[in-house]
Structure formats: structure tokens, C-alpha cells
Write an enzyme that holds these catalytic residues in place. Structure first.
Site, mmCIF file in Angstrom:
data_model
loop_
_atom_site.group_PDB
_atom_site.id
_atom_site.type_symbol
_atom_site.label_atom_id
_atom_site.label_comp_id
_atom_site.label_asym_id
_atom_site.label_seq_id
_atom_site.Cartn_x
_atom_site.Cartn_y
_atom_site.Cartn_z
ATOM 1 N N ALA A 121 -1.176 -9.253 -33.287
ATOM 2 C CA ALA A 121 -1.878 -8.421 -33.066
ATOM 3 C C ALA A 121 -1.113 -8.563 -31.502
ATOM 4 O O ALA A 121 -1.371 -9.206 -30.954
ATOM 5 C CB ALA A 121 -2.702 -8.656 -32.173
ATOM 6 N N GLU B 208 10.881 -10.624 -38.849
ATOM 7 C CA GLU B 208 10.210 -9.234 -40.000
ATOM 8 C C GLU B 208 10.922 -8.325 -39.569
ATOM 9 O O GLU B 208 10.379 -8.032 -40.561
ATOM 10 C CB GLU B 208 8.933 -8.894 -38.333
ATOM 11 C CG GLU B 208 8.385 -8.028 -38.250
ATOM 12 C CD GLU B 208 7.291 -7.838 -36.920
ATOM 13 O OE1 GLU B 208 6.802 -6.481 -37.149
ATOM 14 O OE2 GLU B 208 6.896 -8.424 -36.202
#
Length: 388
Positions: A127, A245
Site C-alpha cells: 500500500a 516492479e
């Protein structure tokens, strides 16, 4: 062009992934899309096959293999099968969350979390994004105030992948309000912590089977033993892991474009107009030729970037180049493929229509195209200044 990226072990792994998708994903994918969330059984099944925690140490149930080619194979095969919601659920666990836990967790933390993650019984999320904070990580406002051996966590996050399913969430928090970059830390919030609430499973344009949620933290007491790494080093940890990522997103983007082109080759060969297959029209062949060329360029660059990542030499600006160019290419190719499908391309029963909706997010999440260009430009200008 023959890819020289893989060896025999990778080919065996790819075959297993294909069988897994045919058996455990494709038959259930429509229901997951309808439900707005993939089944937790997907993770357990992937764990049973050894597809989760590929890079985690063997002593904690992982594969012990530091080779991103395996990660890429899993993502590619799922994109080629047109099951991107399931793909994102698993690649988030493998490619994005796992590196933080492997590199930053203490032995005790690894013992607590990694076996479940590798087995698929523990689902992860990370998050970062907040309602008022998008790509500006240093602007994070969710706060964690030290209280004895705990942190008191308050704030909210949004657009969190695996947000409903997640059992543990790596949360980027501000532990020092007076510092910008040096004021961030990473805390692991667990499902049953009091004050941790999930909001809506967000209604998105695409990727309907992927649970994307809002998260709320109201005086959540997080033990200091749940901090990953050192306090105040969160921004460094985030920027250090973002290249992998972004490469994961880029690799999936190329695979999605390949899948779209293959579907379009099949369709244009079968669809007849004016007495012949539309693939016999020169304009259509030119369109296919241009798309195939762009995809091949992207494929070669991504394979090279994966090689650099495996050797620990992939630069942030190279990952940014891969991310923005391949996802923009994906968007461009799928749009052209949809056009070649004509009116049928607008029908959701055709994979190209779903690919159009599912793929639109890729130039946004993981860092927008604009932010990627800023990273590249800033790095080149700084490098040029230093050389003079």
C-alpha cells in the site's frame, strides 16, 4: 526471432505453467470476473505447484532461485491465455511484494510470513498510493507514531491490488513528519489488527477479477517487530524495489500485445469481406507488419532488461524506459487490433475487447508514463552535468 533467453529448465517450467492455467485458471476465470475477485484457491493451487515464492529461501518454503526469468514465464503465459486479473494477483505476490520480505525481513519475520506466502495460504499486498497522493511517494501522509514498542497507524490508501484478499499488507507510512524522503518507513499490517478496515472493492474499467480496494487505518496498533528494515529508510526501499516492479509490468505489456496480435491474426484470416479474407488486404498486412515489428523491438529490450536484473545491474532509468515504452506500445497495438476486428472488437465476448479495457491501466500503475519520462530525463541531464 528465436529467444535465447531460456534453458531447458525454463522450458519445463513453462510447460507446467501452461498446464496449471488450463486446469486451475481458465475454467474459473469467468466467475472470478463476475465476482470481482479471484478465489483464494488460486493462490493455494499456485503454491502447490511451486509458482509462489520462487525467489524466497528454500528453508521457508520458497524455490531459492534468484532468476526473474521464471517470474516472467508465469506472467507471459497468463497474458497469452487472456487471464490478466489472475496474472496480476500472482505477479503482485511474486514480483512486487516478495522482494521486500526477502531483502528486508529479519529471520523471525521470515519464519512468520514466508511459509504461508510460498504456500499460497497467506496473500500479500503493498500500500503506497493515497487518495491525494499518486506518484509522489515522498508526499505520503499516512502516519505511524511511536508508542512504546508499537506504532499507532492512521490514514488511508487507495487502488490497492489484492486489497480484499490480502492477509498482510506492506504499508508505506510517515514516521517523521519533519522529514520528506527520510521520514518514511514500512510496516506490515496483518488482517486481524484492530482498526484496520477495508473499503470498497473498486469498480474498475477492466481487470474485473482483480480485487482493488481502499484501505483505512484508525489507530491501528502495529508492533515494532512488524517494521521492515530501518525506520526512516522506507523511501529508499521503495525506490530500490520499483525497477523490478516496473520490469514486471513491462514484460506483461509485451506479452499482452503478443496475445492481441495473435488473436487478430486468427480473426483477420477467418473474417471474409468483399469476397476474401481481410488479411489479404494490403492495408491489413501493413498494420500487422508494423505491430509485429514494435512487439519484437519491445521483446528484445525486455529480455535484455531481465538479464540485467538477474545480474543486479538494471538501472532505474532503464526500467523506466522499459515500462513506459512497452505499455504505451501495448495500448497502441491493442487499439489497432480492436480496429481490425471491426464491430466485433467492441463486443466483450471477444478477447480483444477485454484486452482493450484490461490493458488501459498499464501506462498508469507502477508509475505513469509521464513520471517514467521524468525519471529518464532527470537522470540523463544529471549524468551529462557530472561529465562536464
Amino acid at each position: 526471432m528465436i529467444r535465447g533467453t531460456f534453458d531447458s529448465e525454463h522450458k519445463i517450467f513453462r510447460s507446467s505453467v501452461k498446464q496449471f492455467i488450463a486446469r486451475e485458471v481458465t475454467p474459473y476465470y469467468e466467475s472470478w470476473e463476475h465476482d470481482g475477485i479471484v478465489s483464494r484457491q488460486l493462490f493455494v493451487s499456485a503454491g502447490n505447484m511451486g509458482f509462489l515464492g520462487i525467489g524466497a529461501p528454500e528453508e521457508f518454503g520458497g524455490g531459492g532461485i534468484n532468476d526473474f526469468r521464471y517470474n516472467m514465464i508465469l506472467g507471459e503465459e497468463m497474458q497469452w491465455a487472456f487471464v490478466p486479473s489472475a496474472a496480476l494477483s500472482l505477479t503482485l505476490q511474486n514480483d512486487i511484494c516478495m522482494p521486500y520480505l526477502v531483502s528486508l525481513a529479519t529471520k523471525q519475520q521470515k519464519q512468520r510470513w514466508l511459509p504461508g506466502i510460498c504456500a499460497g495460504t497467506t496473500i500479500t499486498a503493498i500500500a503506497m498510493t493515497e487518495p491525494g497522493i499518486g506518484s509522489d511517494l515522498a508526499g505520503i501522509q499516512t502516519s505511524a507514531v511511536r508508542d512504546g514498542d508499537d506504532y499507532i497507524l492512521n490514514g488511508s490508501k487507495t487502488f490497492i491490488t489484492n486489497g480484499i484478499n490480502a492477509d498482510i499488507v506492506i504499508v508505506a507510512v510517515r514516521t517523521d513528519p519533519l522529514e520528506r524522503h527520510k521520514g518514511l518507513s514500512l510496516l506490515v499490517v496483518e488482517r486481524d489488527m484492530e482498526g484496520f478496515e477495508r473499503g470498497r472493492n473498486l469498480d474498475k474499467l477492466g481487470l474485473h477479477g482483480q480485487d482493488t480496494a481502499e484501505l483505512f487505518f484508525h489507530d491501528v496498533r502495529v508492533p515494532s517487530r512488524n517494521r521492515l528494515g530501518e525506520e526512516g529508510r522506507g523511501f529508499f526501499y521503495l525506490t530500490n524495489n520499483l525497477p523490478q516492479e516496473r520490469l514486471s509490468i513491462a514484460a506483461s505489456g509485451v506479452a499482452a500485445a503478443e496475445a492481441a496480435l495473435q488473436a487478430t491474426l486468427n480473426y483477420t484470416s477467418e473474417r471474409v469481406a468483399f469476397g476474401k479474407a481481410i488479411s489479404d488486404f494490403q492495408h491489413v498486412r501493413f498494420e500487422i507488419a508494423e505491430m509485429a515489428t514494435e512487439i519484437q523491438i519491445g521483446r528484445v529490450f525486455i529480455d535484455r532488461c531481465v538479464e540485467l536484473l538477474n545480474h543486479g545491474t538494471l538501472l532505474a532509468e532503464q526500467a523506466a524506459m522499459a515500462k513506459w515504452w512497452t505499455t504505451e506500445m501495448q495500448k497502441r497495438v491493442i487499439d489497432r487490433c480492436l480496429q481490425l476486428h471491426g464491430g466485433y472488437g467492441y463486443m466483450m465476448e471477444y478477447p480483444i475487447a477485454r484486452a482493450f479495457a484490461d490493458g488501459r491501466i498499464t501506462t498508469i500503475y507502477g508509475g505513469t508514463t509521464e513520471i517514467m519520462k521524468e525519471i529518464i530525463g532527470r537522470s540523463l541531464i544529471a549524468s551529462n552535468a557530472q561529465s562536464h
